[in-house]
Scaffold this active site. Structure first.
Site, mmCIF file in Angstrom:
data_model
loop_
_atom_site.group_PDB
_atom_site.id
_atom_site.type_symbol
_atom_site.label_atom_id
_atom_site.label_comp_id
_atom_site.label_asym_id
_atom_site.label_seq_id
_atom_site.Cartn_x
_atom_site.Cartn_y
_atom_site.Cartn_z
ATOM 1 N N SER A 68 0.797 -1.235 0.000
ATOM 2 C CA SER A 68 0.000 0.000 0.000
ATOM 3 C C SER A 68 0.823 1.275 0.000
ATOM 4 O O SER A 68 0.260 2.355 -0.186
ATOM 5 C CB SER A 68 -0.928 0.021 1.210
ATOM 6 O OG SER A 68 -1.988 -0.839 0.959
ATOM 7 N N LYS A 71 0.379 3.506 -2.845
ATOM 8 C CA LYS A 71 -0.815 4.361 -2.960
ATOM 9 C C LYS A 71 -0.459 5.849 -2.892
ATOM 10 O O LYS A 71 -1.139 6.689 -3.470
ATOM 11 C CB LYS A 71 -1.839 3.981 -1.873
ATOM 12 C CG LYS A 71 -2.413 2.576 -2.117
ATOM 13 C CD LYS A 71 -3.263 2.027 -0.996
ATOM 14 C CE LYS A 71 -3.905 0.717 -1.448
ATOM 15 N NZ LYS A 71 -3.967 -0.380 -0.569
ATOM 16 N N TYR A 193 -3.447 -2.729 -10.425
ATOM 17 C CA TYR A 193 -3.362 -2.553 -8.962
ATOM 18 C C TYR A 193 -2.517 -3.666 -8.327
ATOM 19 O O TYR A 193 -1.642 -3.397 -7.496
ATOM 20 C CB TYR A 193 -4.781 -2.525 -8.377
ATOM 21 C CG TYR A 193 -4.792 -2.506 -6.869
ATOM 22 C CD1 TYR A 193 -4.523 -1.338 -6.154
ATOM 23 C CD2 TYR A 193 -5.054 -3.678 -6.148
ATOM 24 C CE1 TYR A 193 -4.521 -1.336 -4.759
ATOM 25 C CE2 TYR A 193 -5.049 -3.677 -4.763
ATOM 26 C CZ TYR A 193 -4.787 -2.505 -4.084
ATOM 27 O OH TYR A 193 -4.764 -2.508 -2.700
ATOM 28 N N TYR A 244 -4.278 3.318 7.938
ATOM 29 C CA TYR A 244 -5.593 2.683 8.061
ATOM 30 C C TYR A 244 -6.326 3.207 9.299
ATOM 31 O O TYR A 244 -6.278 4.384 9.608
ATOM 32 C CB TYR A 244 -5.497 1.150 8.078
ATOM 33 C CG TYR A 244 -4.360 0.588 7.273
ATOM 34 C CD1 TYR A 244 -4.209 0.943 5.941
ATOM 35 C CD2 TYR A 244 -3.436 -0.275 7.828
ATOM 36 C CE1 TYR A 244 -3.170 0.440 5.187
ATOM 37 C CE2 TYR A 244 -2.394 -0.791 7.077
ATOM 38 C CZ TYR A 244 -2.263 -0.424 5.766
ATOM 39 O OH TYR A 244 -1.240 -0.925 5.035
ATOM 40 N N VAL A 262 1.187 -3.812 3.854
ATOM 41 C CA VAL A 262 1.181 -5.110 4.539
ATOM 42 C C VAL A 262 2.440 -5.934 4.262
ATOM 43 O O VAL A 262 2.618 -7.002 4.840
ATOM 44 C CB VAL A 262 -0.093 -5.950 4.240
ATOM 45 C CG1 VAL A 262 -1.328 -5.267 4.803
ATOM 46 C CG2 VAL A 262 -0.237 -6.252 2.761
HETATM 47 O O1 DON Z 1 -4.837 -5.016 -1.805
HETATM 48 C C1 DON Z 1 -4.289 -5.485 -0.818
HETATM 49 O O2 DON Z 1 -4.919 -5.971 0.111
HETATM 50 C C2 DON Z 1 -2.790 -5.396 -0.765
HETATM 51 N N1 DON Z 1 -2.237 -5.473 -2.086
HETATM 52 C C3 DON Z 1 -2.345 -4.089 -0.175
HETATM 53 C C4 DON Z 1 -2.770 -3.985 1.238
HETATM 54 C C5 DON Z 1 -1.999 -3.033 2.045
HETATM 55 O O3 DON Z 1 -0.792 -2.945 2.057
HETATM 56 C C6 DON Z 1 -2.814 -2.229 2.942
HETATM 57 N N2 DON Z 1 -3.784 -1.446 2.241
HETATM 58 N N3 DON Z 1 -4.126 -0.339 2.282
#
Ligand code: DON
Length: 308
Positions: A68, A71, A193, A244, A262
């Site tokens: 993430s 993003k 994505y 988050y 993550v």
């Molecule tokens: O889409 C997902 O769940 C992971 N590719 C990314 C999740 C992550 O790092 C936290 N999301 N905001």
């Protein structure tokens, strides 16, 4: 804090605070390929706007899955190209919910709370795809240019694993599509994505990329990607939404705009001064790295470098 020895001493002190916690937390396994990481790894790096780079930990050059944290940079690219128009499709309020929650999206008519959670990032990727024809390509180009490393790339095993276990993201994207908030075909947006999230970087590389924001939107080559105001806005969204439903806790403990992923990485920005990247694969219950959060908290405690 501009002296080489000072940073070296700070990083040693950060390491001391974190050492006994290495291995804590739980490695993300909802994307099975991410679970193949050694939980005992830890890295920490600081890149300064003056061009210095400092790191500590045995793994500050080990690449990990950006997830993430991407993003932030897709948002920066979209704001640089489409200006404010993206804010018609995604809000900028903290969600108070987990990053892949569906139910708020249903109540709020397919307009995600912010671009730092999965549905918001899917909208941003969709917009970047419309703007460039190749969202993950545009992101990769930016990251390679800012790190000076032409070899940064997607880990295809992780991208495939995300796709194979991506029903929740698929649900989010189709739900938004049902409200008319997707422009490109959902499978295409998801493909970009997943490949975007699976780009790997090291702490040293990530700290260098973060300089884009620490320098108020100025790129490594001196050109301006974002206006100073837009760079400030991206950092405001990081501070309020980047970790988050623990963004309040991070503002309290760290006091810097942060974005976590993550894969266990967290990027933090000290505007006008430096960019800090920390990585430890073990996550807490909200999906933020335990050791990276501790390291950033120690960094701002020791240096008093905070936006507050
Ligand atoms: O889409 C997902 O769940 C992971 N590719 C990314 C999740 C992550 O790092 C936290 N999301 N905001």
């Amino acid at each position: 804090m501009s002296d080489r020895d000072d940073y070296a001493e700070v990083l040693d002190a950060v390491m001391e605070r974190v050492r006994s916690h290495i291995g804590e937390g739980r490695v993300a396994d909802y994307i099975p390929e991410l679970a193949n990481v050694d939980p005992d790894e830890f890295g920490f790096a600081v890149a300064t706007v003056d061009g210095d780079l400092y790191s500590v930990g045995d793994h500050s050059r080990t690449r990990f899955s950006m997830q993430s944290i991407t993003k932030v940079f897709t948002l920066a690219l979209v704001m640089s190209r489409s200006g404010d128009s993206v804010w018609k499709r995604v809000h900028r309020e903290p969600s108070g919910n987990s990053f892949n929650s569906l139910y708020q999206l249903e109540f709020e008519s397919g307009v995600p709370r912010n671009p730092m959670i999965n549905p918001g990032a899917l909208i941003v990727t969709d917009q970047l795809l419309s703007d460039t024809g190749d969202a993950v390509g545009a992101l990769g180009e930016l990251l390679c240019a800012e790190t000076g490393d032409p070899d940064l790339h997607t880990d295809n095993l992780v991208a495939r694993s995300e796709d194979e276990h991506g029903d929740r993201n698929r649900s989010l994207a189709y739900l938004m599509s049902s409200f008319g908030n997707m422009r490109n075909p959902v499978p295409e947006v998801l493909d970009h994505y997943f490949r975007q999230c699976a780009i790997t970087v090291s702490c040293e590389e990530l700290a260098r990329v973060g300089l884009l924001l620490a320098r108020h939107g100025r790129r490594a080559d001196g050109s301006q990607l974002l206006s100073r105001s837009d760079a400030r806005r991206v950092m405001a969204v990081m501070l309020t939404c980047g970790t988050y439903d623990a963004a309040g806790e991070f503002a309290y403990r760290v006091g810097l705009p942060c974005k976590s992923g993550v894969g266990g990485g967290i990027l933090a920005i000290v505007p006008g001064r430096c960019s800090v990247a920390a990585w430890g694969p073990g996550l807490d219950a909200k999906g933020n790295s335990v050791t990276a959060a501790l390291a950033l908290e120690a960094f701002t405690d020791i240096t008093n470098c905070s936006v507050f």
